[in-house]
Enzyme design. Structure first.
Site, mmCIF file in Angstrom:
data_model
loop_
_atom_site.group_PDB
_atom_site.id
_atom_site.type_symbol
_atom_site.label_atom_id
_atom_site.label_comp_id
_atom_site.label_asym_id
_atom_site.label_seq_id
_atom_site.Cartn_x
_atom_site.Cartn_y
_atom_site.Cartn_z
ATOM 1 N N LYS A 139 -67.124 -11.295 -2.893
ATOM 2 C CA LYS A 139 -65.877 -11.743 -3.498
ATOM 3 C C LYS A 139 -65.400 -13.008 -2.791
ATOM 4 C CE LYS A 139 -61.683 -9.611 -5.331
ATOM 5 N NZ LYS A 139 -60.886 -8.362 -5.399
ATOM 6 N N ARG B 188 -51.910 5.785 -18.147
ATOM 7 C CA ARG B 188 -53.262 6.316 -18.168
ATOM 8 C C ARG B 188 -53.309 7.779 -17.730
ATOM 9 N NH1 ARG B 188 -57.434 2.162 -15.607
ATOM 10 N NH2 ARG B 188 -58.629 2.670 -17.473
ATOM 11 N N GLU C 175 -55.975 7.338 -11.828
ATOM 12 C CA GLU C 175 -54.574 7.694 -12.042
ATOM 13 C C GLU C 175 -54.398 9.157 -12.437
ATOM 14 O OE1 GLU C 175 -55.079 3.293 -12.865
ATOM 15 O OE2 GLU C 175 -56.100 5.131 -13.521
#
Length: 624
Positions: free
Chosen positions: A280, A394, A366
């Site tokens: 990244k 969600r 979640e």
């Protein structure tokens, strides 16, 4: 674009495919430099895109896009994709009003095959496309690109399980940008992957399978031996058990190897997964060393990097929550802090350091976060779930079935409520009033300032049952915060000023804007504080002493707080006219948060114009 001689020639992926492969390394350097130059000037998601430069080039080089379908997960990593698909010169407008969207969006480009923003949807969406193509006899390839963080969500594995079961023709690319399996990246692994993806191995495997299936015990022994050998040198056993062919891991910045591997896998059929390892922030040292800071950036000087600013004059609501969490944890050992992979965004860094044994990051899960909290509450703990409003959507079944139905002591600290600015509609928390207030046991609060937020968090924590405090992104009006952990009387509003004729019932963030709007109006202004339970006594008083009621909220007007007031007036047979003002019944596109509120008439000027439009008086009122 003179400094980008190759990139300036790429207006569509078909242009890319005209380049000789030997020029693609230069193109990758130009694309990475262009991303650094542009995103540092305009802001946006930074590190993830730098890590997918080679992968993006390879995908569009090997596959016939847009006929072949590439589905990006989450979208943070798709900036190089936008550049190569006709939006290069628009990249500087990303996340700005009327500019490029921050994530792939079907209406923006035919190359954006699926609208994303939330994680872990790519495999399921691409699987649906693959089945649709199979049903219609279409000749195209389907590729899902998913980051390793998104693989921590159950949705990804549900889709993989289904894919293996129906043997869909789908290639999943796992972009592992956390270097979590880096020891396996090297010459041996690269050689092994090249063999596994090549025609020779596949022909031998299929030929041996046909031969050994004549003697079933021999085939089973051979199959198990193959899996054990592969399991020793590559972490693909799990995927193979799902009947998905696994290849990798390979270096995601080794462009020739990626191209060759994708070409090999393109010739294959069935479900297969390619595991690549990327860094990244690749190509910008500061982003490589600090990927969290450089995940999403405001404009900065690439030569000097992001500079830390001084302490802000007033804290954000997220910081108010973080300080409260530590203070309450010090008082009550039952407090457990939970986040679904949003430690920094939700303000839990300090808590995670001060109380590591009571801090749980459950990854991008979640649903599990809420059921985990429910289990904690069942056995005497006091869980606090820190979650974005749009992410709470969600886990709605768990909110209803696992927590509210059982009336469990769980506090929800709901961040990013209301419109959220440049992240746009995918992250906007504009439905939580509507989907929470219908739950019988839920208490819902919305602070109008920082001190009130702290008191509401304490109130919700001490309440016996599920409670939620929802607050916006950014700062409040700058109210001084009292250090004590005080509470508010449950379901009681506060009268800010008294006028005549009209009473304004403002919720949460709208109190400050409404206060400014009514300076020249003869009106009563009330900070409602609670969406549920409503202050029914005060509403009844306002309805019988005023000519008209107006509700103002930063939530969808459909089923929101204004609807709750309307329902109460109807049940009580109070015929006082009611006008509701809130977010319209449409998605609000990305822009600065202030621009979004102005667009919806929810800034001070917009509220004043709204009130005047409905013929409300203009006499000066007296503030309390």
């Amino acid at each position: 674009m003179s400094t980008y001689p190759l990139l300036s020639r790429i207006n569509q992926p078909s242009d890319l495919r005209q380049l000789p492969e030997k020029e693609l390394l230069q193109l990758s350097d130009e694309l990475r430099d262009y991303l650094i130059e542009t995103v540092s000037s305009c802001g946006g998601h930074f590190g993830a895109g730098l890590g997918t430069v080679e992968l993006t080039i390879a995908l569009h080089y090997v596959f016939d896009t847009p006929n072949d379908r590439i589905v990006w997960d989450t979208g943070h990593q798709s900036y190089p994709h936008k550049v190569l698909t006709g939006r290069r010169d628009q990249l500087g407008t990303i996340r700005r009003k009327a500019g490029l969207t921050p994530f792939p969006k079907r209406a923006e480009s035919e190359y954006d095959t699926f609208g994303v923003g939330h994680s872990s949807t790519s495999i399921g969406a691409a699987l649906g496309m693959a089945v649709a193509g199979r049903q219609q006899g279409m000749d195209r390839k389907y590729i899902a690109v998913i980051g390793d963080g998104a693989m921590s969500a159950g949705m990804a594995f549900e889709a993989l399980n289904h894919c293996g079961d129906i043997q869909a023709d789908l290639l999943t690319v796992l972009n592992d940008n956390e270097m979590s399996i880096s020891p396996n990246v090297g010459a041996l692994s690269k050689y092994f992957t090249r063999i596994l993806s090549g025609k020779t191995y596949s022909s031998m495997r299929e030929g041996s399978k046909k031969l050994l299936e004549i003697v079933p015990p021999m085939w089973e022994i051979a199959r198990r031996a193959e899996e054990h050998v592969k399991g020793m040198v590559a972490p693909g056993t799990l995927f193979e058990e799902l009947d998905i062919s696994y290849y990798g891991p390979i270096n995601g910045h080794d462009l020739p190897t990626i191209i060759k591997t994708l070409q090999n896998l393109k010739a294959h059929k069935g479900p297969r997964l390619l595991h690549i390892v990327t860094r990244k922030g690749k190509g910008y040292t500061r982003a490589e060393q600090n990927p969290v800071t450089y995940h999403g950036v405001t404009p900065f000087n690439p030569d000097t990097g992001i500079k830390k600013t001084g302490t802000p004059s007033s804290p954000t609501y997220t910081q108010v929550f973080g300080e409260w969490l530590c203070d309450m944890a010090a008082q009550d050992e039952r407090l457990i802090g939970i986040t679904p992979a949003m430690r920094e965004g939700s303000g839990l860094v300090k808590f995670s350091q001060a109380f590591p044994e009571r801090y749980y990051d459950v990854a991008i899960a979640e649903q599990h976060a809420l059921t985990f909290a429910a289990g904690l509450a069942c056995d005497g703990m006091k869980p606090v779930v820190a979650i974005y409003s749009s992410f709470l959507q969600r886990a709605y079944d768990q909110l209803v079935h696992d927590i509210d139905l059982q009336n469990l002591n769980v506090l929800f600290a709901i961040d990013r409520a209301g419109v959220v600015g440049p992240d746009g509609p995918t992250h906007a928390g504009v439905f939580d009033y509507s989907f929470m207030r219908c739950l019988p046991n839920m208490v819902i609060m919305a602070p109008s300032n920082e001190d009130q937020c702290r008191k509401m968090l304490t109130t919700g924590f001490r309440y016996k049952g599920p409670a939620a405090v929802r607050y916006p992104r950014g700062k409040g009006p700058g109210t001084d915060i009292q250090p004590e952990l005080g509470t508010l009387p449950l379901g009681k509003a506060e009268v800010i000023r008294r006028g005549s004729g009209m009473a304004i019932l403002a919720f949460g963030t709208m109190v400050t804007a409404a206060r400014q709007a009514v300076e020249h109006l003869d009106a009563t202004l009330i900070d409602m504080r609670f969406i549920k339970p409503l202050d029914e006594e005060l509403i009844r008083d306002m309805a019988t002493t005023h000519d008209i009621l107006v509700t103002i909220e930063e939530n969808s007007i459909m089923g929101g707080a204004g609807s709750a007031v309307a329902e109460f007036l109807h049940l009580e047979q109070l015929n006082t006219p009611l006008i509701r003002h809130g977010l319209p019944d449409r998605y609000i596109e990305h822009a600065e948060r202030g621009e979004q509120l102005a667009e919806c008439g929810l800034d001070a000027d917009g509220i004043e114009n709204f009130l005047k439009k409905h013929h409300i008086g203009v006499a000066k009122s007296t503030a309390l």
